[in-house]
Motif scaffolding. Structure first.
Motif, PDB file in Angstrom:
ATOM      1  N   LYS A 249     -39.129  12.574  -7.653  1.00  0.00           N
ATOM      2  CA  LYS A 249     -40.063  13.631  -8.030  1.00  0.00           C
ATOM      3  C   LYS A 249     -41.362  13.021  -8.530  1.00  0.00           C
ATOM      4  CE  LYS A 249     -37.107  17.435  -9.345  1.00  0.00           C
ATOM      5  NZ  LYS A 249     -36.442  17.980 -10.522  1.00  0.00           N
TER       6      LYS A 249
ATOM      7  N   PHE B 227     -45.785  13.604  -8.788  1.00  0.00           N
ATOM      8  CA  PHE B 227     -46.737  14.709  -8.859  1.00  0.00           C
ATOM      9  C   PHE B 227     -47.562  14.698  -7.577  1.00  0.00           C
ATOM     10  CE2 PHE B 227     -45.899  13.471 -13.272  1.00  0.00           C
ATOM     11  CZ  PHE B 227     -45.309  14.650 -13.690  1.00  0.00           C
ATOM     12  N   GLY B 228     -47.143  15.507  -6.630  1.00  0.00           N
ATOM     13  CA  GLY B 228     -47.672  15.445  -5.282  1.00  0.00           C
ATOM     14  C   GLY B 228     -49.171  15.620  -5.176  1.00  0.00           C
ATOM     15  N   ARG B 229     -49.724  16.514  -5.990  1.00  0.00           N
ATOM     16  CA  ARG B 229     -51.148  16.797  -5.852  1.00  0.00           C
ATOM     17  C   ARG B 229     -52.017  15.730  -6.525  1.00  0.00           C
ATOM     18  NH1 ARG B 229     -53.072  21.640  -8.163  1.00  0.00           N
ATOM     19  NH2 ARG B 229     -51.143  21.998  -9.299  1.00  0.00           N
ATOM     20  N   LEU B 230     -51.381  14.824  -7.244  1.00  0.00           N
ATOM     21  CA  LEU B 230     -52.160  13.787  -7.913  1.00  0.00           C
ATOM     22  C   LEU B 230     -52.084  12.491  -7.112  1.00  0.00           C
ATOM     23  CD1 LEU B 230     -51.133  14.368 -11.633  1.00  0.00           C
ATOM     24  CD2 LEU B 230     -52.977  15.421 -10.327  1.00  0.00           C
TER      25      LEU B 230
ATOM     26  N   LYS C  41     -52.556   6.575  -8.405  1.00  0.00           N
ATOM     27  CA  LYS C  41     -53.121   6.069  -9.662  1.00  0.00           C
ATOM     28  C   LYS C  41     -52.779   7.008 -10.814  1.00  0.00           C
ATOM     29  CE  LYS C  41     -57.518   5.527 -11.950  1.00  0.00           C
ATOM     30  NZ  LYS C  41     -58.940   5.784 -11.891  1.00  0.00           N
ATOM     31  N   ASP C  42     -53.042   8.307 -10.598  1.00  0.00           N
ATOM     32  CA  ASP C  42     -52.779   9.265 -11.674  1.00  0.00           C
ATOM     33  C   ASP C  42     -51.303   9.305 -12.027  1.00  0.00           C
ATOM     34  OD1 ASP C  42     -55.384   9.969 -12.007  1.00  0.00           O
ATOM     35  OD2 ASP C  42     -55.308  11.631 -10.585  1.00  0.00           O
TER      36      ASP C  42
ATOM     37  N   LEU D  99     -49.839   8.489 -15.664  1.00  0.00           N
ATOM     38  CA  LEU D  99     -48.970   9.407 -16.403  1.00  0.00           C
ATOM     39  C   LEU D  99     -47.713   8.710 -16.878  1.00  0.00           C
ATOM     40  CD1 LEU D  99     -49.457  12.652 -14.352  1.00  0.00           C
ATOM     41  CD2 LEU D  99     -49.757  12.426 -16.817  1.00  0.00           C
TER      42      LEU D  99
ATOM     43  N   ARG E 192     -43.568   4.347 -11.706  1.00  0.00           N
ATOM     44  CA  ARG E 192     -44.080   5.192 -12.774  1.00  0.00           C
ATOM     45  C   ARG E 192     -43.194   5.062 -14.011  1.00  0.00           C
ATOM     46  NH1 ARG E 192     -43.805  11.288 -11.273  1.00  0.00           N
ATOM     47  NH2 ARG E 192     -41.661  10.783 -11.770  1.00  0.00           N
TER      48      ARG E 192
END
Lengths: 288, 314, 243, 250, 420
Positions: D100, D102-105, D108-109, D113, D163
């Motif tokens: 899982k 964060f698909g829209r990020l 890098k983001d 996170l 991550r």
């Protein structure tokens, strides 16, 4: 209809739309992050207008000066409203949130009517805020220009904030996937409160600047709130730029449509536009 | 249990019948009539919003269509509002399908806002359409005396009371019947998961329209009833956005997705607003609205599932 | 054996992404087909295209000789194709019995008949004792079985299962396989998407392998495990170790 | 040596101690009575059918799911009083099932996170960490500025693990890292798990590919019907009749 | 049945009974008169002004005042032993349905013997219908829709002039202006809020424009409560009118004035009504509201020709701290006319009151307005009622028309925005 009037209508539409965008942006953030409809959004606009009025009456703050104050107070209000009211129904059924925010809106209306009566008030502005200029027969009022500029600044700032700060990323992450966001060590309750605060701070800014050219009454938020629902849905929930672009479109339709089709139908045009767009693109312009 | 339950309902209905005779005070009867009307409206909404998961915030459009249709038929053709009521219901179904069909792909908030937009458009069109009286609205000619044909009763509110009560109970009965049938199962399936429903052979678009039709019909009937009760309609009073919101509010407050929830909502919220206004409204201080809003807010914080959650045992 | 399902040159694009690229295959009556491939290979998209949830960009789907391309899902269901979803999907607030009744209403308009049929189907998948438990309170493996019961209740001739074994232990897998075999004996054709290779190997004779939206293998399972393309794309060298 | 000091020394080795926890949704207990521990530098795996509650155990350790009974100690401290974000600040990291991200990020983001708990530190701290993590996952470097949802399943899993490492975990919990991945990619995932392990990060692994998990595990527990029925070293479990029969299908 | 259910059922039942009892409990000692006004909602400020006018009238009826006004020199209602009038106010929320319900409640639960007031025509329509049905006299002095007196109601009377008279007066004034300034002012723009009231005003204006031979160059209804009126003003602007006739509520009056200025819309003769008369208007727009010619029935400066006006205005000022507005003055009339009728009837019987109301013939010097008096025709409309026109000059309303009662010269044409 001559060209000057047409250009005037377009310019007015833009200047009308941008501040709508500021209000809608606030709604959009709240909507995106918490997936709840804030029915009291327009009423918070009203609250911020009264704050501006108060600052003007007691300390002669001009509306521009009260922007930061109003933004901060509304931010705090948003935080508290989330902590003590909205968070209590977050786990409930979706429409319980509607009921709560609707109750809040009625309460705020009643409260301000009780405190300040239903009288219409205005902030007496002077200097540049009271003037307008004429460019080749097209009239542009400074307060609206200032409001529009502020909207652009806030939009740019928020977009930057969302993309480039840790807090912004945390808000985006919560919006996308709450549970995984928690796994990042994000206190999602805090993010919710923060988003509610930011959402209302936008409204705080909008209310302060609107006060310089709009009247103030306990019922002033009604149509603004409604328009921002439509704008947010048109732009796509949770999208900041979407909200601003949709707001400009709505402003243009309202203004140009009013001139070309007839003022009585201008809101019908706005709502029809929404329906048409949504039939073709069921998630709005920028919905995901 | 079943038997006891039936007895309970019989007692309630008898109480409802005796109530206006005991309290023969027009204002009290008025409040009761409003309870019935809103109960009916909230119950109709319940079919779409509570069971089928379609959150309509535009029910005022159908209410207004009902009110206008029966009034116009009476004024233009002299047709009795009783038939006008049915006609209004049918026109509302047509309108419901007209908006529901293109909206068949919309979900959640997008659907909700589409219905708001629809209701506003209807409102604006009616405000500017001279055939329906435009902004001035319509007031049917007053019958010289009480008349069942003209659906006007001037000497007493009792006929309105009993008609209202009957219409509300009829709505509850029909909704209950529908919900317990195959259609009802399908509607609930829509409300819970459209994708799975479709994979199991549920024609989503069709059942959405069925749901919208049922709700529109009864909402319009309530509109006709209102028109005959007040005998004056104009867009702000029968097509207002606020009316749509009120309907949702009452259904939710009572507990949507249950048969009696919306009725409880009407039974509590309508008198609350009416009496708050009667007691404090004369001061014009906003106190009544404040109290109303506050009660709604606090209540839904503690009972997010509505009044009926008192009845559901853990 | 006669042909039941025929997919011809099916392509599905989402914007620039090609999820299914010119896929063709046929399924005969009574077969059990395993559909495998890495995540994102397009298995679920293929399911969605066959069952009407997606409209194929090009290509055709025939069922029982009839063109069913782009028929809406409920029509696909009516003509006898049932499916389950990759992420378990049931009606959360309805009881298990009511969940299955929704499917059973495809066969009858009577509530009491639907109830009887649903009860029977639930017992068949071994959930006879959980009829009054709401969908959301069933533990995940039982939700999986409820899903199968729901699909079955529409009386399909083709049943398509999307990762129905995920999360079941060996014993449970065996139980499920037993149910599937029984269904197959009743004449229901099966297509299963599965990562649990032991299930696939156990029950399927024929395997179709997708990679990047393309069909890279279609044939006997014994040949699949030795096919270099399949090993490269999906199995790797470790498959044998896993048994 | 006194008992107290014994306990102290012992405590230095134990990272995580789960004592008799009971967890359930609604009326049903998914986990009835589970106890186990993870020591420093270990890979520990929990074996059992999926949906039997392994994920639930991981979630309860990080605080997403409340306990009905029992307690969880991490580095000698009872976690009961802490919210998920507070536990993560203390070094517990869970990489969720199914990659899982964060698909829209952007990637890098997503990585930023991952080190959310360092948000108040200088940016260079995070940048440095990204460099380190990139060494383990070179594939992420090429796609650094693209959106996470443009990546394949395997890459997403890599990103999710990277991550997780960004949080500088004292204990890394991996929930089904191989789920839904082609056997080929799974090889790579297991390689990476060992690389991470070699850097001294204790790992609690929940895995469907039981054979491979037990191969790399120092110790393992077998979970059945909400209780631990067997524990032992990875090799012991691999050879046990129970595991062979119920999970390896041998 | 669960405990919660029983408790809740009990609570609801109990409160319903209490509410019901509330309706029955009151008995009459004073003479109660009902008044329904919009006391909440967006026209509440205006509703409040009406309420003030009514309250002052009641003070005068109940007390002893040395004024040349009906019912002033006596205390209470002499023919009923000096019984005092008490007004029971109710909130219509601006909604016809609520107006009707509240009127009914006032009549049946509060036992008022008559009704006054209403302000919005749509509300008066239903409220008076309720009164008619329950056979209670209704004396109106604030709503102006002509339709109200054309329904053949037996118990409904209107003291103030209606919009037919208003529209005619408007055009008479424009004609007078043409003569006075020797300039053609034939291009007329109509601008009105689009509900019952505004649209009826416009209909009358259209009719009279035709009669007087004026040309309607713009006919613009708008949504009252709009957030922006740019397009309306642009339409007006491009129609290049000589005269603007605007029928707004106060919020729209404010918004339009600001937009006129913003877009530099200038009209030689700017005429308005209602909303422009609300003291909130001048307070809100300040200088920008200068030179609007507003329809009124009253203005404090009429004291020059009718001293009574000055005295009443003083009383009002003492009570509320500001000048009496046209809105308050208009509402002031109905209670007096009603009290006078009750006094003459010597009875609270509705039919007796109705009978004497029909016989009413109050001379002009006994009322506040500069009218010839009060006398009702067949449809119960006061035949003497007429309008005056006032112009905002120096932040105050000054009477400018009819010429014979004018206190100040009318300023014409309205100067450009930058010269105000």
């Amino acid at each position: 209809m001559d060209t000057t009037n047409l250009v005037q209508a377009m310019v007015s539409g833009l200047l009308l739309g941008l501040p709508y965008g500021l209000i809608a942006m606030g709604l959009s953030i709240i909507w995106g992050v918490m997936n709840i409809v804030n029915f009291a959004h327009g009423e918070f606009l009203m609250v911020s207008m009264y704050i501006t009025l108060g600052l003007y009456t007691f300390w002669h703050f001009s509306p521009v000066m009260s922007i930061p104050v109003s933004a901060v107070i509304l931010f705090g209000t948003g935080w508290l409203v989330y902590r003590y009211i909205v968070s209590k129904v977050m786990s409930g059924p979706m429409l319980a949130q509607v009921v709560v925010t609707f109750g809040l809106s009625a309460f705020l209306q009643g409260l301000f009517l009780f405190l300040f009566t239903g009288n219409y008030r205005t902030v007496k502005v002077s200097g540049i805020l009271s003037q307008s200029t004429n460019i080749h027969g097209v009239y542009v009022s400074y307060p609206q220009v200032i409001a529009s500029l502020i909207t652009i600044v806030v939009t740019l700032f928020l977009s930057w904030f969302m993309k480039n700060t840790m807090t912004g990323r945390a808000i985006m992450a919560t919006e996308i996937d709450r549970e995984t966001a928690k796994l990042m060590g994000i206190d999602t309750e805090k993010v919710n409160a923060l988003s509610f605060g930011i959402g209302l701070a936008c409204v705080g800014i909008a209310g302060a600047i609107l006060s310089s050219y709009y009247y103030i009454s306990p019922y002033v938020g009604l149509l603004f709130g409604l328009m921002s629902f439509v704008i947010v849905a048109l732009g796509g929930f949770g999208s900041i730029t979407g909200a601003v672009i949709a707001a400009i479109i709505i402003g243009e339709v309202e203004s140009l449509g009013g001139v070309l089709v007839g003022p009585a139908y201008k809101y019908a045009l706005v709502f029809s536009l929404y329906l048409i767009v949504i039939f073709i693109k069921p998630r709005g312009f920028f919905g995901w | 249990m079943e038997k006891g339950k039936h007895l309970y309902y019989v007692v309630l209905v008898v109480l409802a019948i005796v109530f206006p005779i005991v309290f023969n005070v027009p204002f009290v009867q008025h409040v009761a009539i409003m309870v019935f009307m809103y109960g009916m409206l909230a119950e109709s909404w319940n079919v779409i919003g509570g069971y089928s998961g379609l959150f309509s915030f535009g029910q005022a459009a159908f209410f207004g269509i009902g009110a206008y249709t029966s009034t116009l038929l009476y004024m233009q053709l002299g047709l009795t509002p009783w038939i006008g009521m049915i006609a209004g219901g049918l026109v509302a179904i047509a309108a419901g399908i007209a908006i529901g069909y293109p909206c068949s792909k919309l979900k959640g908030h997008y659907f909700a806002i589409a219905t708001i937009a629809f209701a506003w458009i209807i409102n604006i069109l009616f405000t500017n359409w001279s055939f329906v009286g435009a902004a001035t609205g319509l007031s049917p000619e007053l019958a010289p005396a009480d008349s069942w044909y003209a659906f006007q009763f001037r000497s007493s509110k009792l006929p309105y009371y009993y008609i209202g009560l009957f219409l509300m109970l009829l709505t509850v009965y029909v909704v209950n019947k529908v919900i317990k049938s195959k259609t009802g199962f399908y509607l609930r399936a829509l409300g819970e998961n459209e994708e799975v429903a479709a994979s199991l052979g549920v024609n989503i678009a069709k059942y959405r329209l069925i749901s919208i039709s049922i709700a529109s019909f009864f909402t319009a009937v309530a509109g006709s009833f209102y028109a005959q009760y007040v005998l004056y309609i104009d867009p702000p009073s029968v097509l207002a956005h606020f009316l749509s919101v009120e309907i949702v509010l009452i259904a939710m407050f009572g507990g949507s997705g249950t048969i009696w929830g919306p009725i409880w909502g009407a039974l509590i919220l309508v008198p609350l607003s009416q009496y708050a206004r009667a007691i404090w409204g004369g001061m014009g201080s906003g106190l009544d609205i404040m109290v109303y809003g506050f009660v709604i807010m606090v209540f839904s914080i503690f009972r997010p599932r509505g009044v009926v959650s008192f009845f559901i045992r853990k | 054996m006669s042909e039941l399902l025929k997919v011809e040159g099916l392509t599905k694009r989402f914007g620039g992404l090609v999820a299914n690229d010119d896929i063709s295959f046929t399924v005969n009556k009574g077969e059990i087909i395993g559909l495998i491939g890495p995540n994102g290979a397009g298995k679920t998209t293929l399911f969605n295209c066959i069952t009407g949830f997606h409209k194929p960009t090009s290509g055709k789907v025939f069922f029982d000789g009839r063109d069913i391309t782009a028929l809406p899902p409920h029509r696909v269901s009516k003509i006898g194709i049932a499916r389950t979803f990759q992420i378990t999907q049931v009606f959360p607030k309805m009881t298990a019995l009511e969940n299955v009744m929704i499917g059973a209403f495809a066969m009858t308009n009577s509530v009491s008949e639907a109830k009887d049929m649903a009860a029977e189907t639930l017992s068949f998948v071994g959930l006879g004792k959980k009829m009054d438990v709401s969908g959301e309170s069933l533990p995940p493996p039982e939700q999986r079985r409820l899903e199968i019961a729901m699909a079955l209740s529409t009386n399909p001739s083709l049943l398509m299962l999307d990762e129905a074994m995920a999360g079941l232990n060996a014993v449970e897998i065996d139980e499920s396989l037993e149910i599937l075999r029984k269904l197959n004996k009743k004449g229901i054709t099966l297509i299963i998407v599965e990562h649990v290779m032991r299930a696939v190997m156990n029950i399927c004779k024929r395997i179709i392998v997708l990679e990047n939206g393309r069909k890279i293998f279609d044939g006997e399972k014994e040949k699949a495990v030795n096919d270099p393309a399949v090993i490269k794309a999906y199995l790797g060298d470790v498959y044998h170790a896993e048994g | 040596m006194t008992l107290l000091s014994l306990k102290l020394i012992w405590g230095m080795f134990i990272m995580l101690r789960v004592n008799g926890i009971q967890v359930g949704y609604g009326n049903m207990a998914v986990i009835r009575d589970v106890s186990f521990r993870v020591d420093k530098g270990e890979i520990v795996t929990i074996v059992g059918s999926n949906g039997a509650g392994k994920s639930t155990i991981l979630k309860s350790i990080v605080g997403l799911v409340g306990l009905k009974k029992g307690n969880i100690e991490f580095m000698g401290e009872d976690m009961g009083k802490y919210q998920p974000h507070e536990r993560i600040e203390r070094g517990i990291v869970l990489v969720p099932e199914g990659g899982k991200v964060f698909g829209r990020l952007t990637i890098k983001d997503n990585l930023y996170l991952g080190s959310y708990k360092y948000r108040k530190e200088d940016k260079s701290v995070i940048e440095e960490r990204i460099e380190e993590v990139m060494e383990i996952f070179p594939v992420l470097k090429e796609r650094y500025h693209s959106r996470a949802d443009t990546m394949s399943g395997g890459e997403r899993q890599m990103l999710a693990m990277a991550r997780g490492l960004m949080g500088n975990p004292e204990l890394l919990m991996l929930d089904e890292p191989s789920l839904g991945l082609a056997p080929k990619i799974v090889d790579k995932i297991f390689e990476v798990i060992q690389v991470i392990h070699s850097k001294g990060v204790p790992i609690l692994l929940v895995e469907q590919q039981i054979h491979r998990a037990l191969e790399i595990a120092d110790r393992g527990y077998v979970l059945q019907d909400g209780v631990i029925v067997l524990e032992g070293s990875g090799q012991e479990l691999l050879n046990s009749e129970l595991v062979k029969k119920a999970y390896l299908g041998m | 049945m669960s405990k919660g259910k029983r408790v809740l059922g009990l609570v609801v039942a109990l409160s319903l009974v209490l509410f019901a009892l509330y309706g029955v409990a009151f008995a009459t000692k004073v003479i109660k008169v009902g008044a329904v006004y919009p006391l909440t909602g967006d026209i509440a400020p205006t509703g409040k002004l009406c309420k003030e006018g009514v309250e002052l009238a009641v003070d005068i009826i109940n007390g002893k005042y040395d004024l040349d006004l009906i019912m002033a020199r006596t205390e209470g209602i002499p023919s009923l032993g000096g019984a005092k009038i008490k007004i029971i106010f109710a909130d219509s929320q601006g909604s016809p349905r609520t107006g009707m319900a509240e009127a009914e409640r006032l009549i049946t639960s509060e036992h008022v013997v008559a009704m006054v007031g209403g302000y919005q025509s749509a509300v008066v329509k239903t409220a008076s219908y309720a009164a008619e049905r329950l056979k209670i006299p209704y004396v109106l002095s604030d709503a102006t829709s002509p339709a109200l007196t054309r329904r053949g109601f037996k118990y409904f009377f209107r003291v103030n002039p209606d919009d037919v008279i208003s529209a005619r007066n408007f055009f008479e004034f424009v004609q007078d202006m043409e003569k006075k300034f020797n300039r053609k002012l034939r291009r007329v723009a109509l601008l009105y809020e689009n509900t019952e009231w505004g649209s009826k005003v416009a209909a009358q204006q259209r009719k009279w424009a035709k009669e007087f031979g004026f040309k309607i160059v713009a006919d613009i209804p708008y949504y009252h409560g709009a957030t922006d009126v740019t397009s309306e003003v642009l339409k007006l602007k491009s129609s290049k009118p000589d005269v603007l006739m605007h029928a707004p509520y106060v919020s729209d009056a404010i918004l339009f004035t600001k937009t006129f200025k913003k877009l530099n819309f200038n009209v030689p003769l700017w005429m308005g009504m209602s909303g422009y008369l609300d003291p909130n208007y001048i307070k809100s727009v300040g200088k920008d509201g200068e030179y609007v010619v507003v329809r009124s029935t009253f203005n404090p400066d009429l004291a020059r020709i009718k001293p009574l006006i000055g005295k009443v205005n003083e009383l009002y000022k003492k009570k509320y701290g500001r000048d009496m507005s046209g809105i308050a003055a208009r509402s002031f009339n109905a209670p007096l006319v009603l009290a006078d009728a009750i006094n003459r009837a010597g009875s609270l019987d509705p039919d007796a009151i109705r009978k004497v109301l029909l016989e009413t013939d109050i001379p002009g010097d006994k009322i506040l307005m500069a009218w010839k008096g009060v006398k009702f025709n067949k449809i119960h409309q006061n035949i003497y009622a007429r309008y005056i026109l006032v112009q905002i000059q120096g932040g105050k309303y000054h009477t400018v028309w009819p010429w014979n009662v004018a206190s100040t010269k009318v300023v014409f044409p309205v100067p450009a925005w930058n010269k105000r």
